[in-house]
Each structure stands twice: as C-alpha cells, then as structure tokens.
Design a protein around this motif. Structure first.
Motif, PDB file in Angstrom:
ATOM      1  N   LEU A 130       0.835  -1.211   0.000  1.00 29.92           N
ATOM      2  CA  LEU A 130       0.000   0.000   0.000  1.00 29.92           C
ATOM      3  C   LEU A 130       0.863   1.252   0.000  1.00 29.92           C
ATOM      4  O   LEU A 130       0.557   2.240  -0.656  1.00 29.92           O
ATOM      5  N   GLU A 131       1.955   1.184   0.777  1.00 36.11           N
ATOM      6  CA  GLU A 131       2.840   2.343   0.889  1.00 36.11           C
ATOM      7  C   GLU A 131       3.499   2.642  -0.457  1.00 36.11           C
ATOM      8  O   GLU A 131       3.596   3.795  -0.873  1.00 36.11           O
ATOM      9  N   PHE A 132       3.898   1.582  -1.165  1.00 36.51           N
ATOM     10  CA  PHE A 132       4.535   1.819  -2.461  1.00 36.51           C
ATOM     11  C   PHE A 132       3.546   2.340  -3.495  1.00 36.51           C
ATOM     12  O   PHE A 132       3.934   2.978  -4.456  1.00 36.51           O
ATOM     13  N   ARG A 133       2.269   2.080  -3.260  1.00 43.50           N
ATOM     14  CA  ARG A 133       1.262   2.636  -4.176  1.00 43.50           C
ATOM     15  C   ARG A 133       1.101   4.136  -3.963  1.00 43.50           C
ATOM     16  O   ARG A 133       1.030   4.907  -4.889  1.00 43.50           O
ATOM     17  N   SER A 134       1.022   4.531  -2.684  1.00 44.64           N
ATOM     18  CA  SER A 134       0.724   5.949  -2.437  1.00 44.64           C
ATOM     19  C   SER A 134       1.973   6.761  -2.079  1.00 44.64           C
ATOM     20  O   SER A 134       2.033   7.948  -2.332  1.00 44.64           O
ATOM     21  N   LEU A 135       2.959   6.107  -1.456  1.00 40.50           N
ATOM     22  CA  LEU A 135       4.194   6.758  -0.996  1.00 40.50           C
ATOM     23  C   LEU A 135       3.925   7.900  -0.024  1.00 40.50           C
ATOM     24  O   LEU A 135       4.734   8.811   0.110  1.00 40.50           O
ATOM     25  N   TYR A 136       2.783   7.852   0.673  1.00 42.99           N
ATOM     26  CA  TYR A 136       2.417   8.965   1.560  1.00 42.99           C
ATOM     27  C   TYR A 136       3.401   9.107   2.718  1.00 42.99           C
ATOM     28  O   TYR A 136       4.028  10.150   2.896  1.00 42.99           O
ATOM     29  N   ALA A 137       3.558   8.036   3.500  1.00 40.22           N
ATOM     30  CA  ALA A 137       4.415   8.129   4.693  1.00 40.22           C
ATOM     31  C   ALA A 137       5.871   8.370   4.308  1.00 40.22           C
ATOM     32  O   ALA A 137       6.572   9.160   4.939  1.00 40.22           O
ATOM     33  N   LEU A 138       6.283   7.696   3.222  1.00 37.95           N
ATOM     34  CA  LEU A 138       7.669   7.838   2.765  1.00 37.95           C
ATOM     35  C   LEU A 138       7.957   9.291   2.389  1.00 37.95           C
ATOM     36  O   LEU A 138       8.978   9.863   2.787  1.00 37.95           O
ATOM     37  N   ASN A 139       7.046   9.894   1.635  1.00 42.92           N
ATOM     38  CA  ASN A 139       7.217  11.301   1.251  1.00 42.92           C
ATOM     39  C   ASN A 139       7.200  12.194   2.468  1.00 42.92           C
ATOM     40  O   ASN A 139       8.012  13.105   2.597  1.00 42.92           O
TER      41      ASN A 139
END
Lengths: 223, 227
Positions: free
Chosen positions: A18-27
C-alpha cells in the motif's frame, strides 16, 4: 507464536505494498528530514557543529520525521474503513507485529537517508562508525516501538495526527536522552563499549514497551 | 459530611504544625544553611506526584479489567492532583536550585524527570479532551496511563543514575541511608505523612465531584429519554 509472526508478516507485506502505491508516509517523513537538514545547513553556511549539537539535531530530525509519518499506518485503516476487515481476519497482536515491522523499516530507511545528508550537508565527522550504526539501529528500534503503540491510540482516538507528537514525546524521552548521549560518544570517536549503558537502556526500554504493547493492544484495537 | 469535616480539621492542624516546625523547630543543615527548609515541602510534593502517578496507573489497570467508571474517576482525579504536585515540586526545587546552583533551571536529570512527568500528565489530559465517547475516552486514557507508568521508572530511577546529577541524594539512594539528624527527620516524616493525607483528602473531594457530574449527566439523559 510462529503463526503470529507469519500473520504479522502478511500485514507487513500488505502495508508495504500500500505504501509503495501511495508513498504517503515515505514522502512525509523523507521530505521532512530533507527540509530540516537543508534549513539548518543553509543557515549555518560553512560553520561546523560540535558533536553534542549534531547528535541532538540528528535525533530531533528522526523524532519529528517519525511524528509526521508513523501514525499513518493506523490512521489509514480508520480513514479508509479497512480496520474492521483487519479486525475480523487477523488476531490483534498480528496487526501490531505487522505495523511495528513496517514502522521499523520506514524509520530505518529514513536513517539511510539522514546519515549521508548529515555527513555531506552538515560536514559531520563520525569518529566510530560501528558505534554510530549500533546507536542508530537501537534508537530507531526503540523509537519505532514507542510510536507504533502510541499511534494505535491516536488513530482510534479520533484526534488523528494532532496529538501524536504531544503524546509520544514524554514516553519516548528516555529513548531520545540515551540515543543522543550515545550518538555523541560515537561521533566523538568513543568505542562501542563506551555506549554500552545507552545500548542497554534502549534495549530494555524497547522490550518493556513492546511487552506492554502486546498486553494492551487488544484493548486499544477493539472498537 | 461529618467525616469530611474531620479530614479537613485534622489536616488544617497537622499542616500548620508542620509548617511551623519546618521553620522554627528543625535545625539548619551544616553546608546548605536556611535553604534546606525547602526540603520539608519539596520532597513530599515530589513523593505525592509519584504516588498519584502510581495510583492512576493502578486504577487504569483495574478499569481495563472490569470497566467500572469509578476506577476511571480515580485515575482521572489522581492525574489532576499529580499535575498539580509536579508543578509544586518543580517550583520548590527551582527556588532551591536558584539559591544553591545559581540558576533556577539547568536540566539536571532530576529536573528533567519531574518535567517529563508533568508532560505525561498534560498529554493524558490532551488525549482525554480529544475523545468524546466517555467509555472510549476512559479506555484509551487508561492504556496511555499504563504505558506512561511503565516508562516512568526509566526517567525517575534509571536515567538520573546513568547521567551525573548535582541533585542531593534522593531518599531511595545507593547507600540506602537517610542523612538527616533526629529533629529534621521528625519534621520531614511528619510533612511526608501530612502531604500524603492531603493527597488522599483531595482525591476524595475530586472523586465526589466526578461522581456528582456523572449522576447529573445520567439524570439528564433519563429525563431526556422520558420526554
């Protein structure tokens, strides 16, 4: 125990995907760290910071970056109404294991970004790399543990991100104090044994918080 | 009500005697002079702050076991008093530090630990204010109080012992001895007792108030439903 871990790994893989789809937390956490370090580097110019200030800055950046993104792993479940499905399919502690692993990986990845930035942009000279890496790893481990447990409370409290830093800071303070102390020793070139006490405190703190987390998570997670 | 009067009268007399004794009966300590008199108020405040924290943590554990609102009232009331006494302990400590160390606040590990106890209490209230549903509020606040209760020994006992502190030996010290002469010890123990009773009296008042609020809310809801 094994099934808990394997179920936890399923939750972890789901969150990673999910994170790689949205990259929200990473960004959120990555850009927060870059912005802070750039701002400090820009305002300092050619001035080089002392190890004690560098160590404090290093952990302040990690702490506030963590605060900007780590709660997302639980908040997302509540916002997208996927939490109930997770409650039905997985035992509570497997969810905690999954989210915890995810936050460790996220925060560990952040450190891989921050350390080179500190060396390049702030001219940090690391006196003892093994000690520095050991302090960073155990600090990240402890920080991810505390923030994951508090993030679960925050996500269910309805106040979302607003209270996260306020509530995590007092509980995470032993982590910050010992990690800053140990990192300073490592930057100044102290041996791994000189950081021994700090590593012991961080390790025992992580174990204690994780044990309480496992005992209480079911109560938090229940709606 | 009569019982309440008894508590109040006893405390009024006892605390007045303690205050008088702290200034006139107890002798001065050799090295620190008159400043030691703050000890008779500072240490009991710090003790009560810690006690209220422990009471709140135990009440929280009991609440999670059987969800009775009474336990939540105890945890909430005790945290309120804890916040008050951490402020009092910090202020009395700062007055002393200003005289002896020349600076009211210098992040000595002891000052840091009491400051963060204060922050934990503040965060506890912030969390409570963010949740509207009373049952959920009590449950999540109880969880937070327990987590904070587990973290507390780290900065009350472990961190100040690892880093050097200028703070005089606390009561639970390495040699396990109380370094006070007879008269000082008498006043000190009387003050500790007085403050502990004061804490329980205040806790009792606060719980009675919370119970009153609870009953009133219940009555209003029942009346609303009847209409």
């Amino acid at each position: 125990m094994l099934s808990l871990l394997s179920k936890g790994l399923v939750v972890f893989r789901k969150d990673l995907r999910l994170e790689f789809r949205s990259l929200y937390a990473l960004n959120a956490i990555g850009l927060f760290a870059v912005t802070t370090i750039t701002a400090v580097s820009f305002s300092l110019g050619p001035v080089r910071l002392e190890p004690n200030i560098l160590a404090a800055l290093f952990w302040v950046v990690i702490f506030f970056s963590a605060m900007s993104g780590l709660a997302h792993v639980f908040i997302r479940e509540e916002e997208q109404d996927t939490g109930d499905m997770l409650r039905l399919v997985f035992p509570p502690n497997a969810v905690l294991v999954g989210k915890w692993l995810f936050n460790i990986v996220l925060l560990g990845g952040l450190c891989l970004l921050i350390i080179p930035l500190f060396v390049i942009m702030l001219g940090a000279e690391v006196g003892n790399w093994p000690a520095m890496l050991a302090m960073t790893a155990s600090g990240v481990f402890a920080m991810a543990t505390v923030s994951t447990v508090i993030a679960a409370i925050i996500a269910l409290s309805g106040s979302r991100g607003a209270l996260f830093a306020v509530m995590t800071f007092p509980v995470a303070l032993p982590v910050l104090m010992t990690a800053i102390h140990g990192t300073r020793v490592a930057l100044e070139g102290g041996q791994l044994a000189d950081c021994g006490n700090d590593l012991k405190v961080l390790f025992s703190f992580t174990i204690v918080i994780m044990t309480v987390g496992f005992l209480l998570f079911e109560t938090i997670w229940r709606k | 009500m009569r019982n309440g009067m008894w508590w109040k009268s006893f405390l009024a007399v006892w605390m007045s005697v303690v205050i008088w004794a702290a200034f006139y009966y107890a002798p001065r300590a050799k090295a620190l002079g008159e400043t030691t008199r703050v000890l008779f108020f500072h240490v009991p405040c710090a003790w009560v702050a810690t006690l209220s924290f422990i009471v709140a943590a135990i009440a929280s554990i009991l609440y999670l076991r059987n969800a009775r609102p009474q336990y939540d009232w105890v945890a909430y009331a005790s945290s309120h008093l804890g916040l008050l006494f951490t402020v009092l302990a910090s202020v009395t400590g700062a007055v002393w530090a200003n005289e002896i160390w020349g600076d009211p606040w210098n992040w000595d590990p002891r000052q840091t630990s009491i400051f963060f106890l204060m922050l934990i209490y503040a965060a506890y209230f912030a969390l409570r204010s963010g949740i509207e549903d009373p049952a959920k509020q009590a449950r999540l606040a109880a969880v937070y109080a327990i987590i904070a209760g587990v973290a507390m020994p780290f900065f009350m006992f472990i961190v100040p012992r690892i880093y050097e502190s200028l703070h005089p030996d606390p009561l639970i010290n390495e040699s396990g001895k109380v370094k006070m002469n007879g008269k000082m010890l008498q006043v000190f123990l009387s003050s500790m007792f007085g403050f502990t009773v004061l804490y329980f009296w205040m806790l009792r008042q606060k719980i009675a108030l919370l119970r009153g609020e609870f009953m009133l809310m219940k009555k209003l809801i029942q009346e609303g439903e009847a209409r």
